[in-house]
Motif scaffolding. Structure first.
Motif, PDB file in Angstrom:
ATOM      1  N   PHE A  98       3.090  22.030 -14.975  1.00 44.01           N
ATOM      2  CA  PHE A  98       4.393  22.670 -15.181  1.00 44.01           C
ATOM      3  C   PHE A  98       4.411  23.492 -16.473  1.00 44.01           C
ATOM      4  O   PHE A  98       5.020  24.568 -16.518  1.00 44.01           O
ATOM      5  CB  PHE A  98       5.499  21.614 -15.205  1.00 44.01           C
ATOM      6  N   ALA A  99       3.731  22.979 -17.502  1.00 47.01           N
ATOM      7  CA  ALA A  99       3.648  23.758 -18.741  1.00 47.01           C
ATOM      8  C   ALA A  99       2.895  25.063 -18.500  1.00 47.01           C
ATOM      9  O   ALA A  99       3.274  26.122 -19.019  1.00 47.01           O
ATOM     10  CB  ALA A  99       2.958  22.938 -19.829  1.00 47.01           C
ATOM     11  N   GLY A 100       1.830  24.988 -17.692  1.00 48.36           N
ATOM     12  CA  GLY A 100       1.081  26.196 -17.356  1.00 48.36           C
ATOM     13  C   GLY A 100       1.913  27.181 -16.558  1.00 48.36           C
ATOM     14  O   GLY A 100       1.840  28.398 -16.779  1.00 48.36           O
ATOM     15  N   MET A 101       2.726  26.642 -15.618  1.00 51.07           N
ATOM     16  CA  MET A 101       3.590  27.522 -14.833  1.00 51.07           C
ATOM     17  C   MET A 101       4.632  28.205 -15.718  1.00 51.07           C
ATOM     18  O   MET A 101       4.919  29.404 -15.556  1.00 51.07           O
ATOM     19  CB  MET A 101       4.282  26.719 -13.730  1.00 51.07           C
ATOM     20  N   LEU A 102       5.198  27.445 -16.660  1.00 54.67           N
ATOM     21  CA  LEU A 102       6.176  28.034 -17.578  1.00 54.67           C
ATOM     22  C   LEU A 102       5.526  29.104 -18.455  1.00 54.67           C
ATOM     23  O   LEU A 102       6.116  30.170 -18.696  1.00 54.67           O
ATOM     24  CB  LEU A 102       6.796  26.940 -18.451  1.00 54.67           C
ATOM     25  N   LEU A 103       4.303  28.802 -18.928  1.00 54.41           N
ATOM     26  CA  LEU A 103       3.601  29.784 -19.753  1.00 54.41           C
ATOM     27  C   LEU A 103       3.274  31.032 -18.940  1.00 54.41           C
ATOM     28  O   LEU A 103       3.413  32.160 -19.428  1.00 54.41           O
ATOM     29  CB  LEU A 103       2.324  29.164 -20.317  1.00 54.41           C
ATOM     30  N   LYS A 104       2.842  30.830 -17.690  1.00 55.41           N
ATOM     31  CA  LYS A 104       2.535  31.969 -16.813  1.00 55.41           C
ATOM     32  C   LYS A 104       3.781  32.829 -16.589  1.00 55.41           C
ATOM     33  O   LYS A 104       3.720  34.067 -16.639  1.00 55.41           O
ATOM     34  CB  LYS A 104       2.006  31.456 -15.479  1.00 55.41           C
ATOM     35  N   ARG A 105       4.910  32.160 -16.340  1.00 54.07           N
ATOM     36  CA  ARG A 105       6.153  32.902 -16.127  1.00 54.07           C
ATOM     37  C   ARG A 105       6.554  33.672 -17.382  1.00 54.07           C
ATOM     38  O   ARG A 105       6.988  34.827 -17.310  1.00 54.07           O
ATOM     39  CB  ARG A 105       7.257  31.930 -15.730  1.00 54.07           C
ATOM     40  N   ARG A 106       6.373  33.015 -18.525  1.00 54.39           N
ATOM     41  CA  ARG A 106       6.748  33.667 -19.790  1.00 54.39           C
ATOM     42  C   ARG A 106       5.847  34.865 -20.070  1.00 54.39           C
ATOM     43  O   ARG A 106       6.318  35.927 -20.500  1.00 54.39           O
ATOM     44  CB  ARG A 106       6.650  32.646 -20.930  1.00 54.39           C
ATOM     45  N   ILE A 107       4.543  34.695 -19.825  1.00 50.92           N
ATOM     46  CA  ILE A 107       3.613  35.805 -20.038  1.00 50.92           C
ATOM     47  C   ILE A 107       3.921  36.948 -19.078  1.00 50.92           C
ATOM     48  O   ILE A 107       3.885  38.126 -19.447  1.00 50.92           O
ATOM     49  CB  ILE A 107       2.157  35.317 -19.869  1.00 50.92           C
ATOM     50  N   SER A 108       4.218  36.582 -17.815  1.00 52.62           N
ATOM     51  CA  SER A 108       4.529  37.610 -16.820  1.00 52.62           C
ATOM     52  C   SER A 108       5.776  38.396 -17.206  1.00 52.62           C
ATOM     53  O   SER A 108       5.810  39.629 -17.105  1.00 52.62           O
ATOM     54  CB  SER A 108       4.727  36.955 -15.449  1.00 52.62           C
ATOM     55  N   LYS A 109       6.800  37.678 -17.679  1.00 55.77           N
ATOM     56  CA  LYS A 109       8.062  38.335 -18.025  1.00 55.77           C
ATOM     57  C   LYS A 109       7.958  39.138 -19.316  1.00 55.77           C
ATOM     58  O   LYS A 109       8.473  40.263 -19.404  1.00 55.77           O
ATOM     59  CB  LYS A 109       9.163  37.280 -18.154  1.00 55.77           C
ATOM     60  N   ASN A 110       7.299  38.568 -20.313  1.00 58.28           N
ATOM     61  CA  ASN A 110       7.308  39.166 -21.644  1.00 58.28           C
ATOM     62  C   ASN A 110       6.106  40.045 -21.946  1.00 58.28           C
ATOM     63  O   ASN A 110       6.098  40.746 -22.966  1.00 58.28           O
ATOM     64  CB  ASN A 110       7.383  38.070 -22.709  1.00 58.28           C
ATOM     65  N   LEU A 111       5.085  39.999 -21.084  1.00 57.73           N
ATOM     66  CA  LEU A 111       3.878  40.766 -21.395  1.00 57.73           C
ATOM     67  C   LEU A 111       3.409  41.605 -20.210  1.00 57.73           C
ATOM     68  O   LEU A 111       3.272  42.828 -20.323  1.00 57.73           O
ATOM     69  CB  LEU A 111       2.767  39.810 -21.839  1.00 57.73           C
ATOM     70  N   VAL A 112       3.177  40.945 -19.063  1.00 56.82           N
ATOM     71  CA  VAL A 112       2.614  41.657 -17.913  1.00 56.82           C
ATOM     72  C   VAL A 112       3.593  42.692 -17.371  1.00 56.82           C
ATOM     73  O   VAL A 112       3.239  43.867 -17.178  1.00 56.82           O
ATOM     74  CB  VAL A 112       2.218  40.656 -16.805  1.00 56.82           C
ATOM     75  N   THR A 113       4.844  42.266 -17.116  1.00 55.42           N
ATOM     76  CA  THR A 113       5.843  43.198 -16.564  1.00 55.42           C
ATOM     77  C   THR A 113       6.110  44.380 -17.499  1.00 55.42           C
ATOM     78  O   THR A 113       6.147  45.536 -17.039  1.00 55.42           O
ATOM     79  CB  THR A 113       7.149  42.449 -16.257  1.00 55.42           C
ATOM     80  N   PRO A 114       6.293  44.162 -18.814  1.00 53.31           N
ATOM     81  CA  PRO A 114       6.465  45.317 -19.713  1.00 53.31           C
ATOM     82  C   PRO A 114       5.265  46.259 -19.718  1.00 53.31           C
ATOM     83  O   PRO A 114       5.432  47.488 -19.752  1.00 53.31           O
ATOM     84  CB  PRO A 114       6.661  44.664 -21.087  1.00 53.31           C
ATOM     85  N   LEU A 115       4.044  45.703 -19.682  1.00 49.62           N
ATOM     86  CA  LEU A 115       2.859  46.566 -19.647  1.00 49.62           C
ATOM     87  C   LEU A 115       2.814  47.383 -18.362  1.00 49.62           C
ATOM     88  O   LEU A 115       2.437  48.569 -18.374  1.00 49.62           O
ATOM     89  CB  LEU A 115       1.593  45.714 -19.781  1.00 49.62           C
ATOM     90  N   GLU A 116       3.187  46.750 -17.240  1.00 51.93           N
ATOM     91  CA  GLU A 116       3.229  47.482 -15.972  1.00 51.93           C
ATOM     92  C   GLU A 116       4.262  48.604 -16.027  1.00 51.93           C
ATOM     93  O   GLU A 116       4.029  49.710 -15.515  1.00 51.93           O
ATOM     94  CB  GLU A 116       3.548  46.516 -14.826  1.00 51.93           C
ATOM     95  N   GLU A 117       5.417  48.321 -16.643  1.00 48.58           N
ATOM     96  CA  GLU A 117       6.460  49.341 -16.767  1.00 48.58           C
ATOM     97  C   GLU A 117       5.979  50.509 -17.627  1.00 48.58           C
ATOM     98  O   GLU A 117       6.186  51.683 -17.280  1.00 48.58           O
ATOM     99  CB  GLU A 117       7.715  48.713 -17.380  1.00 48.58           C
TER     100      GLU A 117
END
Length: 229
Positions: free
Chosen positions: A157-176
């Protein structure tokens, strides 16, 4: 930046959880293995002593010299059993054996029966102790296994939360940002970086990128106007 700090913190937490799991597994096996080994070793010594005493009683004959040797063997086995008491029921049983073996070697049938029954009971006590300790060790192992399961679930669950946080705060902005740059290369000069519910750090990066694009657009428009004049 706060995003980088949160990512690093999450990564270290995952590493810490994994280390705890590894150390917990090692601790469980280190506790179980010696405990089981000691239990088996001590109870086996008592069982061997019981076998020695029973064998000596079974071989009693009318040969006085042979019986003296058998009695010495019996006494040695009895001494080993008395020096290896592991259960609280053993002293009383050993006392019965101690009080009856002399008459048993003298041929007293009743003493022989009582002594044999006491030796059999002593062996039973040690076998039951081995079974009980084995059951306890298995329970301890099961508890440790379930502990590892819960820790693994926590890491998941900690990994899932970290993945979600990275996706929201890093991956999605880079894609944008990548989409905006690609749009500008394809001639869409009005495209800018946007997104809902953005962290402050991402908003700051977006403002910087959009500012550069605005500056580039302004310089491009100014150049075109100057060329027209």
């Amino acid at each position: 930046m706060r995003i980088a700090q949160s990512v690093r913190t999450g990564a270290w937490l995952l590493i810490g959880f994994n280390l705890l799991m590894a150390l917990g597994s090692i601790w469980i096996f280190m506790r179980m293995a010696p405990a089981i080994e000691i239990i088996i070793e001590r109870n086996e010594r008592s069982l061997e002593a019981c076998e020695g005493m029973l064998a000596a009683l079974a071989m009693i004959s009318r040969n006085a010299q042979a019986d003296r040797m058998l009695k010495a063997t019996f006494e040695d086995a009895l001494k080993r059993a008395r020096n290896n008491i592991t259960e609280e029921e053993e002293p009383a049983v050993l006392e019965i054996i101690k009080n009856g073996y002399n008459d048993a070697f003298l041929g007293d049938r009743t003493a022989q029966q009582k002594t044999v029954a006491a030796i059999v009971l002593l062996g039973k006590i040690n076998r039951e102790a081995m079974v009980a300790e084995d059951h306890r060790a298995k329970q301890f192992g099961n508890a440790g296994a379930w502990g590892m399961v819960f820790m693994s679930a926590g890491v998941f669950f900690a990994g899932m939360l970290l993945k979600r946080r990275i996706s929201k705060n890093l991956v999605t902005p880079l894609e944008e940002i990548h989409k905006v740059i690609s749009a500008h290369r394809n001639g869409d000069n009005m495209r800018r970086c946007t997104g809902p519910h953005l962290p402050a750090d991402v908003q700051q990066v977006y403002r910087g990128v959009n500012g550069l694009l605005d500056q580039y657009q302004f310089q491009s428009d100014s150049g075109k106007k100057a060329g027209n004049h």
